[in-house]
Design an enzyme around this catalytic site. Sequence first.
Site, short mmCIF file in Angstrom:
data_model
loop_
_atom_site.label_atom_id
_atom_site.label_comp_id
_atom_site.label_asym_id
_atom_site.label_seq_id
_atom_site.Cartn_x
_atom_site.Cartn_y
_atom_site.Cartn_z
N LYS A 142 41.91 -33.85 -40.14
CA LYS A 142 41.30 -33.64 -38.82
C LYS A 142 39.85 -34.11 -38.89
O LYS A 142 38.95 -33.37 -39.29
CB LYS A 142 41.37 -32.17 -38.44
CG LYS A 142 41.09 -31.90 -36.96
CD LYS A 142 42.22 -32.40 -36.08
CE LYS A 142 42.02 -32.04 -34.63
NZ LYS A 142 43.09 -32.53 -33.76
N SER A 367 46.60 -34.61 -30.76
CA SER A 367 46.13 -33.23 -30.71
C SER A 367 46.74 -32.53 -29.50
O SER A 367 47.94 -32.40 -29.41
CB SER A 367 44.60 -33.18 -30.67
OG SER A 367 44.06 -33.45 -31.93
#
Length: 570
Positions: A142, A367
Amino acid sequence: MLELDLHTVPPETGGFDPVAVLTGRGRPLLLHDAVAAIHRAAEDDRVAGLIARVQFPLAEPGPVQELREAIAAFTAVKPSLAWSETYPGTLSYYLASAFGEVWMQPSGTVGLVGFATSPLFLREAFDKLGIEAQFVTRGEYKSVVNKFTEDRYTDAHREADSRLIESLRSQVWEAIAASRELDVTALDALADKAPLLRDDAVAGGLVDRIGFRDEAYARIAELVGAPGISPETGDADSEQAPPRLYLSRYARATAPRSGSPLSASPLPPIPGRKGRPTIAVVTVHGMIVSGRGGPQLLPVGGPSAGGDTIAAALREAAADDSVAAVVLRVNSPGGSVNASETIWREVNRVRRRGKPVVASMGAVAASGGYYIAMAADTIVANPGTITGSIGVVTGKLVTRELKERLGVTSDAVRTNRNADAWSTNQPFTEEQQALVEAEADLCYGDFVARVAEARGMTVDAVDKIARGRVWTGADAAERGLVDELGGLRTAITRAKVLAGIEPDEDVRLVGYPGSSVLDMLRPKPSSQPTAASLPEAAAALLGRTVTGALGQLEQSMTGVTALWLGNHRF
Protein backbone atom coordinates in the site's frame (compact mmCIF):
# COMPACT_ATOMS: atom_id res chain seq x y z
CA MET A 1 -15.82 10.21 -44.23
CA LEU A 2 -15.52 10.40 -40.46
CA GLU A 3 -12.85 12.57 -38.83
CA LEU A 4 -11.50 12.23 -35.30
CA ASP A 5 -9.13 14.69 -33.63
CA LEU A 6 -7.34 13.08 -30.71
CA HIS A 7 -5.21 15.64 -28.93
CA THR A 8 -6.63 13.97 -25.82
CA VAL A 9 -8.47 10.71 -25.25
CA PRO A 10 -12.24 11.29 -24.81
CA PRO A 11 -13.10 11.61 -21.11
CA GLU A 12 -15.09 9.08 -19.10
CA THR A 13 -17.76 11.58 -18.00
CA GLY A 14 -18.71 15.14 -18.82
CA GLY A 15 -21.13 16.33 -16.17
CA PHE A 16 -22.23 19.95 -16.14
CA ASP A 17 -19.57 22.31 -17.49
CA PRO A 18 -20.61 25.97 -17.11
CA VAL A 19 -17.61 27.13 -19.15
CA ALA A 20 -18.72 24.95 -22.07
CA VAL A 21 -22.23 26.40 -21.81
CA LEU A 22 -20.93 29.98 -21.87
CA THR A 23 -18.54 29.38 -24.77
CA GLY A 24 -21.03 27.39 -26.79
CA ARG A 25 -18.82 24.28 -27.00
CA GLY A 26 -21.65 22.05 -25.83
CA ARG A 27 -21.28 18.56 -24.46
CA PRO A 28 -17.88 16.97 -25.17
CA LEU A 29 -17.52 13.64 -26.96
CA LEU A 30 -17.29 11.09 -24.16
CA LEU A 31 -15.43 7.79 -24.32
CA HIS A 32 -18.54 5.61 -24.40
CA ASP A 33 -20.09 7.85 -27.09
CA ALA A 34 -16.96 7.60 -29.25
CA VAL A 35 -16.70 3.82 -28.88
CA ALA A 36 -20.39 3.27 -29.61
CA ALA A 37 -20.30 5.63 -32.61
CA ILE A 38 -17.28 3.88 -34.16
CA HIS A 39 -18.99 0.51 -33.85
CA ARG A 40 -22.17 1.94 -35.43
CA ALA A 41 -20.11 3.48 -38.23
CA ALA A 42 -18.54 0.12 -39.03
CA GLU A 43 -22.04 -1.18 -39.87
CA ASP A 44 -23.35 2.04 -41.46
CA ASP A 45 -23.33 1.86 -45.29
CA ARG A 46 -23.21 5.66 -45.44
CA VAL A 47 -19.78 5.74 -43.77
CA ALA A 48 -16.91 5.13 -46.20
CA GLY A 49 -13.88 5.43 -43.94
CA LEU A 50 -12.22 7.00 -40.89
CA ILE A 51 -9.26 9.36 -40.61
CA ALA A 52 -7.89 10.50 -37.28
CA ARG A 53 -5.18 12.76 -35.99
CA VAL A 54 -3.62 10.86 -33.08
CA GLN A 55 -1.38 13.20 -31.12
CA PHE A 56 -2.01 12.97 -27.38
CA PRO A 57 1.07 13.09 -25.10
CA LEU A 58 -0.32 11.27 -22.05
CA ALA A 59 -3.22 8.95 -21.39
CA GLU A 60 -4.39 6.12 -19.16
CA PRO A 61 -4.08 2.66 -20.74
CA GLY A 62 -7.61 1.42 -20.00
CA PRO A 63 -9.54 4.06 -21.98
CA VAL A 64 -7.03 3.88 -24.84
CA GLN A 65 -7.63 0.13 -25.05
CA GLU A 66 -11.41 0.58 -25.24
CA LEU A 67 -11.02 3.12 -28.04
CA ARG A 68 -8.43 0.99 -29.82
CA GLU A 69 -10.67 -2.06 -29.76
CA ALA A 70 -13.42 -0.09 -31.53
CA ILE A 71 -11.00 1.30 -34.13
CA ALA A 72 -9.57 -2.16 -34.80
CA ALA A 73 -13.12 -3.47 -35.38
CA PHE A 74 -13.75 -0.61 -37.83
CA THR A 75 -10.43 -1.21 -39.61
CA ALA A 76 -11.35 -4.85 -40.11
CA VAL A 77 -14.22 -3.84 -42.44
CA LYS A 78 -13.45 -0.34 -43.77
CA PRO A 79 -10.46 1.86 -44.67
CA SER A 80 -8.92 3.86 -41.86
CA LEU A 81 -5.86 6.08 -41.55
CA ALA A 82 -4.03 7.69 -38.65
CA TRP A 83 -1.85 10.72 -39.18
CA SER A 84 0.03 13.02 -36.87
CA GLU A 85 2.66 15.72 -36.82
CA THR A 86 4.42 13.49 -34.32
CA TYR A 87 3.55 10.57 -32.05
CA PRO A 88 4.56 11.95 -28.66
CA GLY A 89 4.24 8.82 -26.54
CA THR A 90 3.94 5.07 -26.43
CA LEU A 91 0.14 4.99 -26.05
CA SER A 92 -0.33 7.54 -28.82
CA TYR A 93 1.40 5.25 -31.30
CA TYR A 94 -0.29 2.19 -29.75
CA LEU A 95 -3.67 3.65 -30.67
CA ALA A 96 -2.50 4.75 -34.13
CA SER A 97 -1.30 1.22 -34.92
CA ALA A 98 -4.92 0.02 -34.93
CA PHE A 99 -5.59 2.02 -38.13
CA GLY A 100 -5.12 0.55 -41.59
CA GLU A 101 -2.35 3.03 -42.44
CA VAL A 102 -0.13 5.16 -40.21
CA TRP A 103 1.22 8.50 -41.50
CA MET A 104 3.55 11.08 -39.96
CA GLN A 105 4.92 14.47 -40.95
CA PRO A 106 8.61 14.64 -41.96
CA SER A 107 9.75 16.38 -38.77
CA GLY A 108 7.91 14.00 -36.47
CA THR A 109 9.15 11.15 -34.31
CA VAL A 110 7.57 7.94 -33.05
CA GLY A 111 7.82 8.10 -29.27
CA LEU A 112 7.46 4.37 -28.69
CA VAL A 113 9.77 4.50 -25.68
CA GLY A 114 8.03 2.04 -23.36
CA PHE A 115 6.85 2.62 -19.80
CA ALA A 116 8.46 4.06 -16.69
CA THR A 117 7.46 5.25 -13.25
CA SER A 118 9.11 8.05 -11.31
CA PRO A 119 7.23 8.72 -8.07
CA LEU A 120 7.95 11.77 -5.97
CA PHE A 121 9.23 11.31 -2.41
CA LEU A 122 8.91 14.16 0.09
CA ARG A 123 10.29 12.67 3.32
CA GLU A 124 13.55 14.68 3.36
CA ALA A 125 11.70 17.86 2.41
CA PHE A 126 9.21 17.24 5.22
CA ASP A 127 12.08 16.70 7.66
CA LYS A 128 13.54 20.06 6.68
CA LEU A 129 10.16 21.76 6.93
CA GLY A 130 9.27 20.20 10.26
CA ILE A 131 6.36 18.07 9.06
CA GLU A 132 5.89 14.59 10.51
CA ALA A 133 3.98 12.01 8.44
CA GLN A 134 2.15 9.68 10.78
CA PHE A 135 0.30 6.97 8.86
CA VAL A 136 -0.89 3.42 9.48
CA THR A 137 -1.12 1.05 6.52
CA ARG A 138 -2.34 -2.50 6.16
CA GLY A 139 -0.41 -4.19 3.38
CA GLU A 140 3.27 -3.61 2.63
CA TYR A 141 2.39 -2.80 -1.00
CA LYS A 142 0.00 0.00 0.00
CA SER A 143 2.21 2.76 -1.34
CA VAL A 144 -0.11 5.74 -1.61
CA VAL A 145 1.51 7.51 1.37
CA ASN A 146 5.08 6.45 0.56
CA LYS A 147 5.55 9.89 -0.94
CA PHE A 148 5.29 11.27 2.59
CA THR A 149 7.02 8.54 4.58
CA GLU A 150 9.90 7.36 2.34
CA ASP A 151 12.81 8.89 0.45
CA ARG A 152 12.98 6.17 -2.23
CA TYR A 153 11.27 2.99 -3.39
CA THR A 154 10.67 0.29 -0.81
CA ASP A 155 11.27 -3.26 -2.06
CA ALA A 156 7.52 -3.98 -2.14
CA HIS A 157 6.71 -0.71 -3.90
CA ARG A 158 9.39 -1.33 -6.54
CA GLU A 159 8.21 -4.92 -7.07
CA ALA A 160 4.61 -3.86 -7.65
CA ASP A 161 5.44 -0.97 -9.98
CA SER A 162 7.91 -3.07 -11.96
CA ARG A 163 5.34 -5.78 -12.58
CA LEU A 164 2.71 -3.18 -13.46
CA ILE A 165 4.70 -1.55 -16.25
CA GLU A 166 5.99 -4.92 -17.50
CA SER A 167 2.40 -6.11 -17.87
CA LEU A 168 1.46 -2.94 -19.75
CA ARG A 169 4.47 -3.26 -22.05
CA SER A 170 3.57 -6.86 -22.86
CA GLN A 171 -0.02 -5.90 -23.73
CA VAL A 172 0.99 -2.95 -25.91
CA TRP A 173 3.86 -4.71 -27.68
CA GLU A 174 1.74 -7.74 -28.57
CA ALA A 175 -1.08 -5.58 -29.93
CA ILE A 176 1.25 -3.40 -32.03
CA ALA A 177 3.13 -6.44 -33.32
CA ALA A 178 -0.14 -8.07 -34.40
CA SER A 179 -1.46 -4.94 -36.12
CA ARG A 180 1.81 -4.08 -37.88
CA GLU A 181 2.81 -7.71 -38.56
CA LEU A 182 6.06 -7.36 -36.63
CA ASP A 183 8.01 -9.59 -34.29
CA VAL A 184 7.71 -8.61 -30.62
CA THR A 185 11.47 -8.93 -30.11
CA ALA A 186 12.17 -6.65 -33.07
CA LEU A 187 9.61 -4.17 -31.74
CA ASP A 188 11.31 -4.15 -28.35
CA ALA A 189 14.63 -3.43 -30.04
CA LEU A 190 13.07 -0.49 -31.87
CA ALA A 191 11.72 0.85 -28.57
CA ASP A 192 15.24 0.85 -27.13
CA LYS A 193 16.22 3.28 -29.91
CA ALA A 194 13.12 5.47 -29.64
CA PRO A 195 12.05 8.16 -30.19
CA LEU A 196 12.52 7.16 -33.82
CA LEU A 197 13.10 9.61 -36.65
CA ARG A 198 11.19 9.21 -39.90
CA ASP A 199 13.61 6.93 -41.78
CA ASP A 200 13.96 4.50 -38.87
CA ALA A 201 10.20 4.55 -38.25
CA VAL A 202 9.46 3.64 -41.86
CA ALA A 203 12.27 1.08 -42.10
CA GLY A 204 11.10 -0.52 -38.85
CA GLY A 205 7.56 -0.93 -40.18
CA LEU A 206 5.94 1.45 -37.70
CA VAL A 207 4.95 4.12 -40.23
CA ASP A 208 3.60 3.55 -43.74
CA ARG A 209 4.13 6.95 -45.26
CA ILE A 210 5.78 10.25 -44.44
CA GLY A 211 3.49 13.06 -45.53
CA PHE A 212 1.44 16.08 -44.61
CA ARG A 213 -2.21 16.42 -43.64
CA ASP A 214 -3.44 17.20 -47.14
CA GLU A 215 -1.63 14.16 -48.52
CA ALA A 216 -3.10 11.94 -45.81
CA TYR A 217 -6.61 13.16 -46.64
CA ALA A 218 -5.99 12.54 -50.33
CA ARG A 219 -4.88 9.01 -49.48
CA ILE A 220 -7.94 8.11 -47.39
CA ALA A 221 -10.17 9.41 -50.19
CA GLU A 222 -8.25 7.19 -52.58
CA LEU A 223 -8.66 4.20 -50.26
CA VAL A 224 -12.45 4.57 -50.24
CA GLY A 225 -12.50 4.89 -54.02
CA ALA A 226 -13.48 8.56 -54.22
CA PRO A 227 -12.88 10.00 -57.71
CA GLY A 228 -11.53 13.44 -58.53
CA ILE A 229 -8.40 13.38 -56.34
CA SER A 230 -5.54 15.53 -57.52
CA PRO A 231 -2.15 13.84 -56.89
CA GLU A 232 -0.46 17.25 -56.99
CA THR A 233 -2.65 19.13 -54.54
CA GLY A 234 -4.52 16.42 -52.70
CA ASP A 235 -7.74 18.34 -53.34
CA ALA A 236 -10.92 16.49 -54.17
CA ASP A 237 -13.84 17.30 -56.40
CA SER A 238 -16.37 18.48 -53.81
CA GLU A 239 -19.25 17.08 -55.83
CA GLN A 240 -17.83 13.56 -55.96
CA ALA A 241 -15.61 13.16 -52.89
CA PRO A 242 -17.40 11.91 -49.78
CA PRO A 243 -18.35 14.70 -47.35
CA ARG A 244 -16.44 14.79 -44.07
CA LEU A 245 -18.08 14.71 -40.66
CA TYR A 246 -16.50 14.85 -37.21
CA LEU A 247 -17.13 11.75 -35.16
CA SER A 248 -18.70 13.88 -32.41
CA ARG A 249 -21.36 15.13 -34.86
CA TYR A 250 -21.93 11.63 -36.18
CA ALA A 251 -22.26 10.31 -32.63
CA ARG A 252 -24.99 12.82 -31.79
CA ALA A 253 -26.80 12.35 -35.10
CA THR A 254 -26.91 8.56 -34.86
CA ALA A 255 -27.39 8.11 -31.11
CA PRO A 256 -30.42 6.05 -30.06
CA ARG A 257 -33.64 8.05 -29.94
CA SER A 258 -33.77 7.81 -26.17
CA GLY A 259 -30.69 10.04 -26.12
CA SER A 260 -27.06 9.43 -25.37
CA PRO A 261 -26.77 5.91 -23.94
CA LEU A 262 -25.35 7.09 -20.64
CA SER A 263 -26.93 10.51 -20.33
CA ALA A 264 -28.82 11.66 -17.24
CA SER A 265 -31.61 9.25 -16.48
CA PRO A 266 -35.03 10.30 -17.85
CA LEU A 267 -38.35 9.66 -16.19
CA PRO A 268 -39.09 5.92 -16.04
CA PRO A 269 -41.53 4.57 -18.64
CA ILE A 270 -45.25 4.65 -17.89
CA PRO A 271 -46.36 1.48 -16.05
CA GLY A 272 -47.87 -1.13 -18.33
CA ARG A 273 -46.21 0.23 -21.46
CA LYS A 274 -43.83 -2.33 -22.95
CA GLY A 275 -40.55 -1.37 -24.55
CA ARG A 276 -37.02 -2.54 -25.02
CA PRO A 277 -35.29 -4.10 -22.02
CA THR A 278 -33.38 -1.54 -20.00
CA ILE A 279 -29.83 -1.79 -18.69
CA ALA A 280 -28.97 0.80 -16.04
CA VAL A 281 -25.38 2.08 -16.14
CA VAL A 282 -24.36 3.58 -12.79
CA THR A 283 -21.11 5.53 -13.14
CA VAL A 284 -18.69 5.97 -10.24
CA HIS A 285 -16.12 8.54 -11.34
CA GLY A 286 -13.45 10.11 -9.14
CA MET A 287 -12.50 9.79 -5.49
CA ILE A 288 -15.16 8.08 -3.40
CA VAL A 289 -16.35 10.42 -0.65
CA SER A 290 -19.15 10.44 1.87
CA GLY A 291 -22.14 12.59 0.97
CA ARG A 292 -23.16 13.80 -2.45
CA GLY A 293 -19.82 14.36 -4.20
CA GLY A 294 -20.03 16.05 -7.56
CA PRO A 295 -18.34 16.95 -10.87
CA GLN A 296 -15.24 19.06 -11.25
CA LEU A 297 -16.35 22.68 -11.60
CA LEU A 298 -13.04 24.45 -10.85
CA PRO A 299 -9.73 24.42 -12.80
CA VAL A 300 -8.09 22.58 -9.90
CA GLY A 301 -9.15 19.37 -8.21
CA GLY A 302 -11.24 16.63 -9.72
CA PRO A 303 -14.66 15.01 -9.65
CA SER A 304 -15.78 12.94 -6.69
CA ALA A 305 -18.26 10.11 -6.36
CA GLY A 306 -20.54 10.65 -3.38
CA GLY A 307 -21.54 7.52 -1.51
CA ASP A 308 -25.03 8.88 -0.94
CA THR A 309 -25.46 9.80 -4.60
CA ILE A 310 -24.30 6.45 -5.97
CA ALA A 311 -26.29 4.52 -3.35
CA ALA A 312 -29.45 6.45 -4.27
CA ALA A 313 -28.83 5.75 -7.96
CA LEU A 314 -28.51 2.02 -7.25
CA ARG A 315 -31.73 2.06 -5.19
CA GLU A 316 -33.55 3.80 -8.02
CA ALA A 317 -32.29 1.32 -10.61
CA ALA A 318 -33.27 -1.57 -8.33
CA ALA A 319 -36.78 -0.18 -7.82
CA ASP A 320 -37.41 0.36 -11.54
CA ASP A 321 -39.22 -2.70 -12.88
CA SER A 322 -38.11 -1.89 -16.43
CA VAL A 323 -34.43 -2.30 -15.48
CA ALA A 324 -33.28 -5.84 -16.22
CA ALA A 325 -29.67 -5.50 -15.07
CA VAL A 326 -27.19 -2.96 -13.74
CA VAL A 327 -23.70 -2.17 -15.00
CA LEU A 328 -21.56 -0.46 -12.37
CA ARG A 329 -18.98 1.54 -14.31
CA VAL A 330 -16.05 2.24 -11.96
CA ASN A 331 -13.32 4.76 -12.67
CA SER A 332 -12.01 5.50 -9.19
CA PRO A 333 -8.75 5.10 -7.24
CA GLY A 334 -10.73 4.65 -4.02
CA GLY A 335 -11.38 6.95 -1.10
CA SER A 336 -13.51 6.80 2.01
CA VAL A 337 -13.94 3.41 3.67
CA ASN A 338 -17.40 4.38 4.91
CA ALA A 339 -18.67 5.63 1.56
CA SER A 340 -17.25 2.59 -0.23
CA GLU A 341 -19.03 0.31 2.21
CA THR A 342 -22.29 2.21 1.64
CA ILE A 343 -22.07 1.61 -2.12
CA TRP A 344 -21.02 -2.04 -1.60
CA ARG A 345 -24.14 -2.59 0.50
CA GLU A 346 -26.44 -1.20 -2.20
CA VAL A 347 -24.79 -3.36 -4.89
CA ASN A 348 -25.61 -6.40 -2.77
CA ARG A 349 -29.19 -5.20 -2.32
CA VAL A 350 -29.64 -4.81 -6.08
CA ARG A 351 -28.56 -8.42 -6.56
CA ARG A 352 -30.88 -9.63 -3.80
CA ARG A 353 -33.77 -8.12 -5.74
CA GLY A 354 -32.94 -10.54 -8.54
CA LYS A 355 -31.19 -8.07 -10.82
CA PRO A 356 -27.70 -9.03 -12.01
CA VAL A 357 -24.89 -6.52 -11.54
CA VAL A 358 -21.81 -6.37 -13.74
CA ALA A 359 -18.86 -4.21 -12.71
CA SER A 360 -17.05 -2.51 -15.60
CA MET A 361 -13.61 -1.17 -14.65
CA GLY A 362 -12.35 1.83 -16.59
CA ALA A 363 -8.91 3.40 -16.24
CA VAL A 364 -8.64 2.57 -12.54
CA ALA A 365 -10.77 0.65 -10.05
CA ALA A 366 -8.50 0.20 -7.07
CA SER A 367 -8.87 0.17 -3.27
CA GLY A 368 -12.38 1.51 -2.68
CA GLY A 369 -12.92 1.21 -6.43
CA TYR A 370 -12.36 -2.53 -6.15
CA TYR A 371 -14.35 -2.71 -2.90
CA ILE A 372 -17.55 -1.50 -4.58
CA ALA A 373 -16.98 -3.74 -7.62
CA MET A 374 -16.33 -6.99 -5.76
CA ALA A 375 -20.00 -7.54 -4.88
CA ALA A 376 -21.01 -7.71 -8.57
CA ASP A 377 -21.99 -10.97 -10.26
CA THR A 378 -19.23 -10.45 -12.82
CA ILE A 379 -16.23 -8.12 -12.94
CA VAL A 380 -15.02 -6.93 -16.34
CA ALA A 381 -11.78 -4.94 -16.69
CA ASN A 382 -9.62 -3.65 -19.49
CA PRO A 383 -6.27 -5.45 -19.66
CA GLY A 384 -4.60 -2.17 -18.69
CA THR A 385 -7.01 -1.19 -15.93
CA ILE A 386 -5.26 -0.43 -12.63
CA THR A 387 -7.05 -2.46 -9.97
CA GLY A 388 -6.58 -4.38 -6.75
CA SER A 389 -4.82 -2.38 -4.02
CA ILE A 390 -6.80 -4.31 -1.43
CA GLY A 391 -5.50 -2.54 1.65
CA VAL A 392 -6.11 0.31 4.08
CA VAL A 393 -4.28 3.51 4.93
CA THR A 394 -5.06 6.15 7.52
CA GLY A 395 -3.15 8.85 9.33
CA LYS A 396 -2.27 12.51 9.38
CA LEU A 397 0.50 15.06 8.85
CA VAL A 398 1.71 16.70 12.05
CA THR A 399 2.69 20.32 11.37
CA ARG A 400 3.46 21.55 14.89
CA GLU A 401 7.19 22.04 14.29
CA LEU A 402 6.59 23.86 11.00
CA LYS A 403 4.15 26.22 12.68
CA GLU A 404 6.63 26.94 15.47
CA ARG A 405 9.32 27.80 12.91
CA LEU A 406 6.89 30.23 11.31
CA GLY A 407 5.97 31.75 14.65
CA VAL A 408 2.52 30.20 14.68
CA THR A 409 1.49 28.71 18.01
CA SER A 410 -1.56 26.79 19.10
CA ASP A 411 -3.10 25.48 22.27
CA ALA A 412 -6.03 23.21 23.07
CA VAL A 413 -8.65 22.31 25.61
CA ARG A 414 -10.65 19.09 25.45
CA THR A 415 -13.35 17.27 27.35
CA ASN A 416 -11.92 13.77 26.81
CA ARG A 417 -8.51 12.25 26.12
CA ASN A 418 -9.04 11.60 22.41
CA ALA A 419 -11.19 14.58 21.46
CA ASP A 420 -8.30 16.13 19.51
CA ALA A 421 -6.72 12.90 18.27
CA TRP A 422 -6.85 14.04 14.63
CA SER A 423 -5.39 17.46 15.31
CA THR A 424 -2.31 18.29 13.21
CA ASN A 425 -0.76 20.02 16.22
CA GLN A 426 0.56 16.88 17.91
CA PRO A 427 1.29 13.23 17.12
CA PHE A 428 -0.99 10.41 18.21
CA THR A 429 -0.55 9.35 21.82
CA GLU A 430 0.17 5.66 22.44
CA GLU A 431 -3.48 5.09 23.22
CA GLN A 432 -4.62 6.92 20.10
CA GLN A 433 -2.11 5.04 17.97
CA ALA A 434 -3.48 1.75 19.31
CA LEU A 435 -7.02 2.80 18.43
CA VAL A 436 -5.99 3.76 14.90
CA GLU A 437 -4.16 0.46 14.47
CA ALA A 438 -7.20 -1.48 15.69
CA GLU A 439 -9.51 0.31 13.28
CA ALA A 440 -7.12 -0.31 10.37
CA ASP A 441 -7.01 -4.01 11.31
CA LEU A 442 -10.80 -4.15 11.35
CA CYS A 443 -11.17 -2.44 7.97
CA TYR A 444 -8.53 -4.62 6.32
CA GLY A 445 -9.97 -7.79 7.82
CA ASP A 446 -13.45 -6.91 6.54
CA PHE A 447 -12.07 -6.04 3.11
CA VAL A 448 -10.20 -9.33 2.67
CA ALA A 449 -13.05 -11.42 4.07
CA ARG A 450 -15.58 -9.80 1.75
CA VAL A 451 -13.32 -10.28 -1.27
CA ALA A 452 -12.91 -13.94 -0.31
CA GLU A 453 -16.67 -14.43 -0.04
CA ALA A 454 -17.42 -12.57 -3.28
CA ARG A 455 -14.71 -14.29 -5.32
CA GLY A 456 -15.13 -17.78 -3.86
CA MET A 457 -11.60 -17.81 -2.43
CA THR A 458 -10.09 -18.47 0.96
CA VAL A 459 -9.04 -15.56 3.16
CA ASP A 460 -5.41 -16.70 2.98
CA ALA A 461 -5.52 -16.85 -0.82
CA VAL A 462 -6.90 -13.32 -1.00
CA ASP A 463 -4.35 -12.00 1.49
CA LYS A 464 -1.51 -13.24 -0.73
CA ILE A 465 -2.68 -11.09 -3.65
CA ALA A 466 -4.00 -8.24 -1.49
CA ARG A 467 -1.78 -6.37 1.01
CA GLY A 468 -2.32 -3.16 -0.93
CA ARG A 469 -0.79 -4.39 -4.18
CA VAL A 470 -2.00 -2.96 -7.50
CA TRP A 471 -2.40 -5.13 -10.59
CA THR A 472 -3.23 -4.58 -14.22
CA GLY A 473 -6.58 -5.97 -15.29
CA ALA A 474 -4.80 -8.78 -17.13
CA ASP A 475 -2.81 -9.80 -14.04
CA ALA A 476 -5.88 -9.44 -11.83
CA ALA A 477 -7.81 -11.81 -14.10
CA GLU A 478 -5.06 -14.43 -13.76
CA ARG A 479 -5.35 -14.16 -9.96
CA GLY A 480 -9.12 -14.43 -9.75
CA LEU A 481 -9.88 -10.80 -8.97
CA VAL A 482 -11.44 -10.17 -12.40
CA ASP A 483 -13.69 -12.45 -14.47
CA GLU A 484 -13.42 -11.13 -18.01
CA LEU A 485 -11.28 -8.69 -19.99
CA GLY A 486 -12.97 -5.96 -22.01
CA GLY A 487 -14.54 -2.53 -21.84
CA LEU A 488 -18.00 -1.16 -21.17
CA ARG A 489 -19.36 -2.76 -24.33
CA THR A 490 -18.27 -6.20 -23.07
CA ALA A 491 -19.82 -5.51 -19.66
CA ILE A 492 -23.16 -4.55 -21.20
CA THR A 493 -23.19 -7.76 -23.25
CA ARG A 494 -22.44 -9.78 -20.11
CA ALA A 495 -25.28 -7.98 -18.28
CA LYS A 496 -27.67 -8.93 -21.09
CA VAL A 497 -26.71 -12.59 -20.84
CA LEU A 498 -27.11 -12.65 -17.05
CA ALA A 499 -30.54 -11.03 -17.42
CA GLY A 500 -31.67 -13.62 -19.97
CA ILE A 501 -31.46 -11.22 -22.91
CA GLU A 502 -29.91 -12.26 -26.20
CA PRO A 503 -26.42 -10.72 -26.63
CA ASP A 504 -27.37 -9.10 -29.94
CA GLU A 505 -30.75 -7.81 -28.78
CA ASP A 506 -31.20 -4.04 -28.81
CA VAL A 507 -31.58 -2.64 -25.30
CA ARG A 508 -32.25 0.75 -23.79
CA LEU A 509 -29.32 2.12 -21.79
CA VAL A 510 -30.07 4.59 -19.01
CA GLY A 511 -27.32 6.37 -17.11
CA TYR A 512 -27.28 7.12 -13.39
CA PRO A 513 -26.81 9.39 -11.50
CA GLY A 514 -28.17 12.39 -13.40
CA SER A 515 -25.78 15.21 -14.25
CA SER A 516 -28.05 17.92 -15.60
CA VAL A 517 -28.28 21.40 -14.10
CA LEU A 518 -31.64 20.43 -12.60
CA ASP A 519 -30.16 17.34 -10.96
CA MET A 520 -27.40 19.45 -9.42
CA LEU A 521 -29.42 22.40 -8.19
CA ARG A 522 -32.96 21.21 -7.39
CA PRO A 523 -33.41 20.07 -3.78
CA LYS A 524 -34.89 16.60 -3.41
CA PRO A 525 -38.02 16.06 -1.27
CA SER A 526 -37.07 12.59 -0.01
CA SER A 527 -34.81 9.57 -0.52
CA GLN A 528 -37.60 7.42 -1.94
CA PRO A 529 -36.58 6.08 -5.39
CA THR A 530 -38.46 7.65 -8.28
CA ALA A 531 -39.28 4.27 -9.80
CA ALA A 532 -40.74 2.97 -6.55
CA SER A 533 -43.16 5.88 -6.24
CA LEU A 534 -44.18 5.90 -9.91
CA PRO A 535 -47.25 3.63 -9.52
CA GLU A 536 -48.63 5.99 -6.88
CA ALA A 537 -47.96 8.93 -9.16
CA ALA A 538 -49.71 7.17 -12.03
CA ALA A 539 -52.73 6.46 -9.81
CA ALA A 540 -52.81 10.12 -8.89
CA LEU A 541 -52.80 11.07 -12.57
CA LEU A 542 -55.84 8.87 -13.14
CA GLY A 543 -57.84 9.62 -10.02
CA ARG A 544 -57.00 13.17 -8.96
CA THR A 545 -56.80 16.61 -10.42
CA VAL A 546 -54.01 17.45 -12.86
CA THR A 547 -52.50 19.81 -10.33
CA GLY A 548 -52.48 17.17 -7.62
CA ALA A 549 -51.00 14.60 -10.00
CA LEU A 550 -48.18 16.88 -11.06
CA GLY A 551 -47.41 17.59 -7.42
CA GLN A 552 -47.26 13.88 -6.66
CA LEU A 553 -44.98 13.24 -9.65
CA GLU A 554 -42.72 16.08 -8.58
CA GLN A 555 -42.52 14.57 -5.11
CA SER A 556 -41.28 11.32 -6.63
CA MET A 557 -38.11 12.97 -7.96
CA THR A 558 -35.70 12.11 -5.20
CA GLY A 559 -32.13 12.21 -3.96
CA VAL A 560 -30.01 12.32 -0.87
CA THR A 561 -28.09 15.29 0.51
CA ALA A 562 -25.38 14.96 3.08
CA LEU A 563 -21.69 15.66 3.43
CA TRP A 564 -19.17 14.08 5.75
CA LEU A 565 -15.54 13.33 5.02
CA GLY A 566 -14.00 10.51 7.03
CA ASN A 567 -10.35 10.07 7.94
CA HIS A 568 -9.90 6.50 6.74
CA ARG A 569 -9.16 5.67 3.13
CA PHE A 570 -8.89 2.59 0.97
